[in-house]
Design a protein around this motif. Sequence first.
Motif, PDB file in Angstrom:
ATOM      1  N   ASP A  92       0.730  -1.058   0.178  1.00 53.36           N
ATOM      2  CA  ASP A  92      -0.058   0.046   0.041  1.00 53.36           C
ATOM      3  C   ASP A  92       0.937   1.231   0.108  1.00 53.36           C
ATOM      4  N   ARG A  96       0.761  -0.078  -4.556  1.00 47.98           N
ATOM      5  CA  ARG A  96       0.396  -1.395  -5.093  1.00 47.98           C
ATOM      6  C   ARG A  96      -0.671  -1.788  -4.443  1.00 47.98           C
ATOM      7  N   HIS A  97      -1.898  -1.316  -4.331  1.00 45.14           N
ATOM      8  CA  HIS A  97      -3.095  -1.587  -3.706  1.00 45.14           C
ATOM      9  C   HIS A  97      -3.717  -2.760  -3.836  1.00 45.14           C
ATOM     10  N   ASP A  98      -3.551  -3.368  -5.342  1.00 48.69           N
ATOM     11  CA  ASP A  98      -4.062  -4.588  -5.764  1.00 48.69           C
ATOM     12  C   ASP A  98      -3.483  -5.735  -5.150  1.00 48.69           C
ATOM     13  N   GLN A 101      -4.264  -5.801  -1.295  1.00 45.81           N
ATOM     14  CA  GLN A 101      -5.614  -6.227  -1.119  1.00 45.81           C
ATOM     15  C   GLN A 101      -5.769  -7.810  -1.345  1.00 45.81           C
ATOM     16  N   SER A 124      -6.950   0.238   2.154  1.00 44.90           N
ATOM     17  CA  SER A 124      -6.348  -0.134   0.863  1.00 44.90           C
ATOM     18  C   SER A 124      -7.295   0.309  -0.174  1.00 44.90           C
ATOM     19  N   ASP A 128      -6.951   3.288  -2.957  1.00 50.65           N
ATOM     20  CA  ASP A 128      -7.096   2.737  -4.248  1.00 50.65           C
ATOM     21  C   ASP A 128      -8.396   3.643  -5.252  1.00 50.65           C
ATOM     22  N   THR A 130     -11.410   2.501  -4.602  1.00 50.56           N
ATOM     23  CA  THR A 130     -12.285   1.468  -4.882  1.00 50.56           C
ATOM     24  C   THR A 130     -13.111   1.267  -3.461  1.00 50.56           C
TER      25      THR A 130
END
Length: 140
Positions: A92, A96-98, A101, A124, A128, A130
Amino acid sequence: MKEAAPPDLLGAKDIDPAMRERIARAVGPDTDERALQDELKQQPGNVDAAIRLTKALVAQKRESEALQILDNVLLAAPNNLRALNAKGVVFDLEGRHDAAQALYRQALKTEPGNQMLRNNLNLSLALDGTVEPSASARTL
């Protein structure tokens, strides 16, 4: 006979406080870092030492080294929740949030009620941009 006071360090009072802090940071963490690395060599699965070292490396903006430490500890202690969480946090921090997560979700499969993991996943997702409907519902 009266004992004389030891002489002050020449110019110690004149050292800028910011410089004093930089000197302390330059000297202190290096010793701790080496000790933690030695500890991890002797006990590769020592999650406590890995997390302390990770925190020190992240504080010095050395995230890639922190990730290597966490990868090594995860080899010795696969699926360790604290190590997965710490790696997610570093991801995070790198944006690189994906990847972060995915680690939080992996850890939550093992321990669905872990509030730290759930909070970090929600944070996160927010970082991001989302928001999962199920994630926002849990925070209410």
